[in-house]
Design a protein around this motif. Structure first.
Motif, PDB file in Angstrom:
ATOM      1  N   TYR A  61       5.776   6.068  -7.094  1.00 21.29           N
ATOM      2  CA  TYR A  61       7.108   5.858  -6.518  1.00 21.29           C
ATOM      3  C   TYR A  61       7.164   5.888  -4.994  1.00 21.29           C
ATOM      4  O   TYR A  61       7.800   5.055  -4.377  1.00 21.29           O
ATOM      5  CB  TYR A  61       8.110   6.873  -7.080  1.00 21.29           C
ATOM      6  N   PRO A  62       6.511   6.869  -4.358  1.00 22.64           N
ATOM      7  CA  PRO A  62       6.651   6.917  -2.893  1.00 22.64           C
ATOM      8  C   PRO A  62       6.075   5.670  -2.211  1.00 22.64           C
ATOM      9  O   PRO A  62       6.466   5.342  -1.104  1.00 22.64           O
ATOM     10  CB  PRO A  62       5.845   8.152  -2.485  1.00 22.64           C
ATOM     11  N   TYR A  63       5.167   5.003  -2.896  1.00 23.43           N
ATOM     12  CA  TYR A  63       4.478   3.879  -2.262  1.00 23.43           C
ATOM     13  C   TYR A  63       5.228   2.563  -2.422  1.00 23.43           C
ATOM     14  O   TYR A  63       4.998   1.628  -1.692  1.00 23.43           O
ATOM     15  CB  TYR A  63       3.071   3.713  -2.856  1.00 23.43           C
ATOM     16  N   TYR A  64       6.107   2.535  -3.421  1.00 24.77           N
ATOM     17  CA  TYR A  64       6.757   1.268  -3.731  1.00 24.77           C
ATOM     18  C   TYR A  64       7.621   0.805  -2.560  1.00 24.77           C
ATOM     19  O   TYR A  64       8.454   1.547  -2.047  1.00 24.77           O
ATOM     20  CB  TYR A  64       7.610   1.404  -4.992  1.00 24.77           C
ATOM     21  N   ARG A  65       7.384  -0.422  -2.120  1.00 27.96           N
ATOM     22  CA  ARG A  65       8.122  -1.021  -0.993  1.00 27.96           C
ATOM     23  C   ARG A  65       7.962  -0.239   0.305  1.00 27.96           C
ATOM     24  O   ARG A  65       8.868  -0.182   1.134  1.00 27.96           O
ATOM     25  CB  ARG A  65       9.613  -1.100  -1.315  1.00 27.96           C
ATOM     26  N   MET A  66       6.834   0.390   0.465  1.00 23.19           N
ATOM     27  CA  MET A  66       6.605   1.153   1.682  1.00 23.19           C
ATOM     28  C   MET A  66       6.458   0.200   2.861  1.00 23.19           C
ATOM     29  O   MET A  66       6.924   0.478   3.952  1.00 23.19           O
ATOM     30  CB  MET A  66       5.330   1.963   1.523  1.00 23.19           C
ATOM     31  N   PHE A  67       5.785  -0.916   2.672  1.00 24.04           N
ATOM     32  CA  PHE A  67       5.593  -1.898   3.749  1.00 24.04           C
ATOM     33  C   PHE A  67       6.105  -3.265   3.287  1.00 24.04           C
ATOM     34  O   PHE A  67       5.321  -4.160   3.002  1.00 24.04           O
ATOM     35  CB  PHE A  67       4.112  -2.024   4.102  1.00 24.04           C
ATOM     36  N   PRO A  68       7.409  -3.449   3.273  1.00 19.68           N
ATOM     37  CA  PRO A  68       7.945  -4.699   2.717  1.00 19.68           C
ATOM     38  C   PRO A  68       7.536  -5.944   3.518  1.00 19.68           C
ATOM     39  O   PRO A  68       7.569  -7.037   2.984  1.00 19.68           O
ATOM     40  CB  PRO A  68       9.463  -4.486   2.757  1.00 19.68           C
ATOM     41  N   HIS A  69       7.146  -5.755   4.764  1.00 19.71           N
ATOM     42  CA  HIS A  69       6.813  -6.934   5.579  1.00 19.71           C
ATOM     43  C   HIS A  69       5.315  -7.106   5.821  1.00 19.71           C
ATOM     44  O   HIS A  69       4.892  -7.850   6.683  1.00 19.71           O
ATOM     45  CB  HIS A  69       7.551  -6.880   6.918  1.00 19.71           C
ATOM     46  N   PHE A  70       4.559  -6.363   5.050  1.00 16.57           N
ATOM     47  CA  PHE A  70       3.125  -6.377   5.199  1.00 16.57           C
ATOM     48  C   PHE A  70       2.543  -7.742   4.840  1.00 16.57           C
ATOM     49  O   PHE A  70       2.789  -8.253   3.747  1.00 16.57           O
ATOM     50  CB  PHE A  70       2.584  -5.339   4.224  1.00 16.57           C
ATOM     51  N   SER A  71       1.762  -8.349   5.741  1.00 18.41           N
ATOM     52  CA  SER A  71       1.186  -9.660   5.416  1.00 18.41           C
ATOM     53  C   SER A  71      -0.149  -9.483   4.694  1.00 18.41           C
ATOM     54  O   SER A  71      -0.786  -8.443   4.784  1.00 18.41           O
ATOM     55  CB  SER A  71       0.971 -10.473   6.686  1.00 18.41           C
ATOM     56  N   LYS A  72      -0.525 -10.544   3.988  1.00 19.89           N
ATOM     57  CA  LYS A  72      -1.798 -10.510   3.264  1.00 19.89           C
ATOM     58  C   LYS A  72      -2.961 -10.315   4.246  1.00 19.89           C
ATOM     59  O   LYS A  72      -3.927  -9.619   3.940  1.00 19.89           O
ATOM     60  CB  LYS A  72      -1.953 -11.811   2.478  1.00 19.89           C
ATOM     61  N   GLU A  73      -2.843 -10.915   5.415  1.00 15.60           N
ATOM     62  CA  GLU A  73      -3.896 -10.773   6.428  1.00 15.60           C
ATOM     63  C   GLU A  73      -4.090  -9.309   6.811  1.00 15.60           C
ATOM     64  O   GLU A  73      -5.214  -8.819   6.866  1.00 15.60           O
ATOM     65  CB  GLU A  73      -3.563 -11.571   7.699  1.00 15.60           C
ATOM     66  N   ASN A  74      -2.958  -8.622   7.074  1.00 10.78           N
ATOM     67  CA  ASN A  74      -3.041  -7.206   7.426  1.00 10.78           C
ATOM     68  C   ASN A  74      -3.752  -6.414   6.336  1.00 10.78           C
ATOM     69  O   ASN A  74      -4.593  -5.564   6.600  1.00 10.78           O
ATOM     70  CB  ASN A  74      -1.641  -6.617   7.592  1.00 10.78           C
ATOM     71  N   TRP A  75      -3.343  -6.730   5.114  1.00 13.08           N
ATOM     72  CA  TRP A  75      -3.909  -6.016   3.974  1.00 13.08           C
ATOM     73  C   TRP A  75      -5.411  -6.259   3.871  1.00 13.08           C
ATOM     74  O   TRP A  75      -6.197  -5.339   3.706  1.00 13.08           O
ATOM     75  CB  TRP A  75      -3.185  -6.451   2.701  1.00 13.08           C
ATOM     76  N   ASP A  76      -5.806  -7.540   3.997  1.00 16.30           N
ATOM     77  CA  ASP A  76      -7.225  -7.867   3.905  1.00 16.30           C
ATOM     78  C   ASP A  76      -8.039  -7.140   4.969  1.00 16.30           C
ATOM     79  O   ASP A  76      -9.163  -6.708   4.729  1.00 16.30           O
ATOM     80  CB  ASP A  76      -7.427  -9.385   4.026  1.00 16.30           C
ATOM     81  N   LYS A  77      -7.428  -6.997   6.151  1.00 19.32           N
ATOM     82  CA  LYS A  77      -8.130  -6.289   7.228  1.00 19.32           C
ATOM     83  C   LYS A  77      -8.375  -4.836   6.843  1.00 19.32           C
ATOM     84  O   LYS A  77      -9.467  -4.298   7.045  1.00 19.32           O
ATOM     85  CB  LYS A  77      -7.288  -6.336   8.516  1.00 19.32           C
ATOM     86  N   ILE A  78      -7.333  -4.220   6.295  1.00 19.91           N
ATOM     87  CA  ILE A  78      -7.460  -2.818   5.896  1.00 19.91           C
ATOM     88  C   ILE A  78      -8.536  -2.674   4.818  1.00 19.91           C
ATOM     89  O   ILE A  78      -9.417  -1.818   4.899  1.00 19.91           O
ATOM     90  CB  ILE A  78      -6.109  -2.289   5.384  1.00 19.91           C
ATOM     91  N   VAL A  79      -8.477  -3.553   3.834  1.00 17.75           N
ATOM     92  CA  VAL A  79      -9.451  -3.497   2.748  1.00 17.75           C
ATOM     93  C   VAL A  79     -10.869  -3.652   3.293  1.00 17.75           C
ATOM     94  O   VAL A  79     -11.761  -2.858   2.976  1.00 17.75           O
ATOM     95  CB  VAL A  79      -9.160  -4.575   1.678  1.00 17.75           C
ATOM     96  N   SER A  80     -11.060  -4.650   4.158  1.00 17.60           N
ATOM     97  CA  SER A  80     -12.437  -4.871   4.602  1.00 17.60           C
ATOM     98  C   SER A  80     -12.926  -3.701   5.454  1.00 17.60           C
ATOM     99  O   SER A  80     -14.098  -3.341   5.409  1.00 17.60           O
ATOM    100  CB  SER A  80     -12.577  -6.212   5.337  1.00 17.60           C
ATOM    101  N   ASN A  81     -12.003  -3.081   6.173  1.00 14.77           N
ATOM    102  CA  ASN A  81     -12.403  -1.907   6.940  1.00 14.77           C
ATOM    103  C   ASN A  81     -12.824  -0.761   6.007  1.00 14.77           C
ATOM    104  O   ASN A  81     -13.844  -0.099   6.230  1.00 14.77           O
ATOM    105  CB  ASN A  81     -11.250  -1.467   7.849  1.00 14.77           C
TER     106      ASN A  81
END
Lengths: 374, 508
Positions: free
Chosen positions: A56-76
């Motif tokens: 629950y706390p995580y749901y819609r935490m970053f509503p404007h998060f782009s896929k690029e941002n996410w991919d960067k975090i994952v690869s890091n």
């Protein structure tokens, strides 16, 4: 004006949230599923995941998060060997992931650094998040309007442009008696509500409010002034809103004007342990209706009813599931899951044979998980 | 009568006297004529229909192209002038819509703002006709012109709507209209030449400067410096959201004053807060795309900086027109590099559908009469693009058959005449190119007075200036500089006191 150290703080915070959200889903879902939860995707699969894994706390935490941002975090995270991506044949070629020991440790370290447990505490069900935006807009416009009434200056431009919110405030303040009451009470009630909070949370909430003698600041402006990373700022803001709403719900009699900000459904809803839809299904199950009946009555798919049953198995220990799953079969499934070291349905089904359905397995695993966490 | 009008102006609007042109327009409107009023930005166009609305029986319908502008105006009418007014547009949900319709039926409203597309709907026309329309005001009337910079297909269908409302008098108002555009407006709305009331568009108190720069680095350095130096509050216009963000961030790193970004990508609450901070003087400058400024009536904006080349002279004049509405000295400076032209070229390409997209739309239309936003998104087409295509398809096919059959199947028409539709699009693209060329020609002017070229573009000869004219005639920037600049940023360390903050917001 975002400084370098703040950028670093922002990055760390994003890692903290991402890693902690990943841990419960490791080996069971794709990384994409984690991304959807953080974005707050409305698809039923995502909402189900939130319920099943208590995210629950995580749901819609970053509503404007782009896929690029996410991919960067994952690869890091992959690069630092905190997570490992795994291709699994049984998930239709989709790949899942696992969190390494170092990853878990790092997640715990960041979690305490940002005090995540504290800020996550008021998020007991996802439903609140969807309503917080409306709650905030109602509050914001009420304050602005009452402030203008106090100064006897009604020539103002409302910061909240949403027409529905505007007519709500108008209807609340339509009588002279109501206006008087709001004017007398609102400031005191807000003080009562917010004074127990940490100063930062108070500043975030009150700093955005607009009145006759003061224009509020945007979240971006406040974050810079307070030297907080933007995403961390948003979390504290959400904490402030969610715990405000929660306290109002609990202590309505203490807040005669503010309690009106909670809408009807919020004030009286079914079983709050469940999603709204599952709560309705549960009510029908308790009245003895069958799966097919419920699907027909509620005009939903039978598979959706099954999703609800799984939710009930997880969250409602008092529910007798034996009509759907015999105790013997349940223990056989749990046993198989432990032996195989997996929660993945396909593997368990292959092991136990064709007469065991996916629903059986899901119910058994949810039951077991519910017992472990309650 | 004259005294009477002025008394009304004082009572309802709190102004002591009319601005030039206003009274003449209002008189002709009250006499039942169709009128075109051309008033400079900040010249008080809205009063020319708001005041008659109060004096005429029934309702005045105001056609407005921008939903946000509509909402702002209605808000102001209700709050400051206490004139009952409302708006009808696609953003109203069905419940609100029913409520508004009921109010109009009961005769509550004097002014009804409406989007041109809503006005096309027959049940709305019937509703308004029944309520009795005394005047139709057409705001931003230059949108009528196919050759204007803001062409809206729905504006061309206005004459039918006017007939459907029982042919009430029409008042068209605009701030930017070349001679050709004025003629088009008059032809379409049957306005006689003697009822075209023009006020000089020349803004005497604004000094105009154009600065060519070799590259982005140089431009940024110069603009950042000017943002620190210029006196009073101002707006910095950029062509793209990204440019807005980058410039704001770099200024906030080095600058001394309070600045915030403003563009369509921000949420509405943020935009309102920023706008109010600017209006109340808490912000010194706003860095914005062209999304900022419409409907903002702030008299003491002292300067406008164009960080990049605007897309047309019309847009440029509209934006610098926000400076110095109080009549005090103002300053407008425009920077450009050759890269700006490429940005505009790129944006223009993206604005119009490709040949392939036209065919894809035609295919969609064969399946379904009105494609959903998702369907349009699947072929990367905006609603505006689709509307434009349908409009041209309809027109193209009308020339092939008799008019009665012209609106049968837009999809089929698009399918049968894609070449002609594409040609029409090419014409529009070409027109935008020409507008851009005019803009480029203007900034390259080194010999003739810039004020003369602006006013000449709109068919005017006046070129008087009160203080300084332009960078070709010679200009001294020191006049617009703050003599002793003081930093307005820097954190004020105050002890946080929730009780105190709340008592300021909510005094008892």
């Amino acid at each position: 004006m975002i400084s370098r150290s703040m950028e670093a703080q922002e990055q760390d915070f994003l890692y903290a949230v991402a890693l902690n959200a990943m841990i419960p889903l490791a080996k069971e879902r794709t990384l994409q599923a984690v991304y959807y939860i953080l974005r707050g995707r409305k698809a039923s699969q995502t909402v189900q995941d939130v319920h099943l894994y208590s995210l629950y706390p995580y749901y819609r935490m970053f509503p404007h998060f782009s896929k690029e941002n996410w991919d960067k975090i994952v690869s890091n995270l992959v690069q630092r060997d905190f997570i490992q991506v795994r291709a699994v044949a049984s998930m239709n070629g989709k790949s899942t992931f696992l969190v390494t020991k170092e990853g878990v440790q790092y997640a715990a370290k960041l979690s305490s650094q940002f005090d995540l447990h504290r800020w996550f505490a008021p998020f007991s069900s996802e439903l609140a998040i969807n309503r917080l935006d409306t709650f905030w807009k109602k509050l914001h416009l009420s304050v602005q309007t009452v402030s203008q009434i106090a100064e006897a200056r009604m020539d103002f431009l409302p910061v909240v442009t949403d027409r529905r919110i505007q007519s709500w405030v108008k209807s609340q303040l339509s009588s002279a008696a109501a206006r008087q009451m709001w004017q007398a009470q609102l400031g005191d009630e807000l003080y009562e509500l917010w004074s127990p909070y940490p100063v930062q949370v108070q500043q975030i909430l009150a700093g955005q409010l607009t009145g006759a003698r003061q224009t509020g600041r945007t979240t971006g402006q406040l974050a810079v002034e307070m030297d907080l990373a933007p995403s961390y700022f948003q979390l504290l803001f959400r904490y402030g809103l969610a715990s405000s709403a929660e306290r109002l719900q609990r202590e309505m009699e203490t807040f005669p004007v503010l309690k009106n900000l909670l809408d009807g459904e919020w004030q009286e809803r079914g079983d709050t342990r469940l999603s709204e839809s599952a709560a309705k299904t549960y009510a029908l199950v308790q009245r003895g209706h069958s799966r097919a009946d419920i699907a027909r009555m509620r005009r939903i798919k039978e598979s959706t009813v099954e999703d609800h049953l799984v939710e009930m198995a997880l969250r409602c220990p008092e529910w007798d599931a034996s009509a759907y799953l015999s105790p013997d079969l349940a223990s056989a499934i749990v046993h198989a899951s432990e032996k195989l070291g997996t929660g993945r349905l396909r593997l368990i089904k292959d092991h136990l044979g064709a007469e065991v359905s996916y629903l059986h397995i899901r119910l058994a695993l949810a039951r077991k998980k519910g017992e472990a966490t309650s | 009568m004259s005294k009477n009008l002025q008394a009304h102006l004082q009572t309802y609007f709190g102004y002591g006297a009319f601005r030039p042109g206003q009274e003449e327009i209002i008189r002709s409107v009250l006499a039942g004529e169709n009128v075109l009023g051309v008033l400079a930005t900040g010249g008080g166009k809205s009063v020319t229909y708001q005041l008659p609305a109060l004096l005429l029986p029934g309702i005045t319908v105001v056609v407005s192209p921008l939903i946000s502008l509509m909402m702002d105006q209605v808000q102001q009418m209700r709050a400051q002038r206490r004139i009952p007014s409302t708006y009808l547009n696609s953003l109203l949900d069905p419940t609100d819509m029913r409520e508004v319709i009921r109010e109009i039926e009961c005769g509550i409203h004097k002014l009804v703002y409406i989007s041109p597309e809503k006005l096309q709907q027959s049940y709305i026309q019937a509703l308004l006709r029944k309520a009795g329309v005394s005047l139709i005001a057409i705001d931003e009337a230059h949108c009528i012109s196919q050759w204007g910079h803001d062409f809206r297909t729905d504006y061309l269908r206005l004459p039918e709507a006017i007939r459907a409302l029982g042919n009430p008098p029409v008042l068209a108002v605009t701030a930017t209209a070349t001679t050709a555009v004025r003629k088009e407006i008059c032809d379409l709305l049957e306005i006689k030449p003697e009822h075209v009331i023009t006020q000089s568009l020349n803004r005497k108190n604004i000094a105009i400067e154009v600065i060519p720069v070799p590259d982005e680095t140089e431009r940024r350095t110069q603009v950042l410096r000017q943002m620190d130096e210029l006196k009073g509050q101002g707006i910095v216009y950029c062509s793209t959201r990204q440019a807005v963000e980058v410039l704001t961030a770099s200024y906030q790193l080095v600058g001394k004053r309070k600045v915030h970004a403003y563009h369509g990508g921000m949420n509405s609450m943020e935009r309102m807060l920023i706008q109010q901070q600017f209006l109340s003087g808490e912000l010194d400058m706003i860095v914005a795309t062209n999304a900022f400024g419409m409907g903002i009536d702030k008299p003491d904006i002292r300067f406008v900086i164009h960080y990049q080349l605007p897309a047309s002279m019309e847009a440029y004049v509209q934006e610098i027109g926000r400076v110095g509405r109080d009549g005090e000295a103002g300053y407008a400076v425009l920077y450009y590099t050759w890269e700006d032209v490429q940005i505009h070229q790129y944006m223009m390409e993206r604005e119009y559908p490709t040949r392939r997209q036209i065919e894809q739309l035609a295919a969609l239309l064969r399946q379904q009469k009105t494609p959903t936003p998702e369907m349009l998104a699947s072929i990367e087409m905006t609603q505006e693009m689709a509307d434009l295509l349908l409009f041209y398809a309809e027109r193209v096919s009308a020339s092939y058959r008799d008019e009665a059959a012209a609106t049968l199947e837009p999809g089929m028409e698009l399918l049968h005449h894609p070449d002609q539709v594409y040609e029409e699009l090419e014409k529009r693209k070409l027109l935008k190119q020409q507008k851009l060329m005019e803009m480029i020609r203007f900034v390259q002017e080194r010999e003739n007075c810039l004020r003369k070229s602006i006013n000449g573009y709109f068919g005017e000869t006046e070129h008087e200036s009160t203080l300084q004219c332009c960078s070709v005639c010679g200009i001294s920037r020191t006049l617009y500089k703050e003599s002793s600049p003081t930093a307005s940023v820097g954190r004020k360390e105050v002890n946080w006191d929730l009780r105190q903050i709340l008592s300021v917001l909510l005094p008892k």
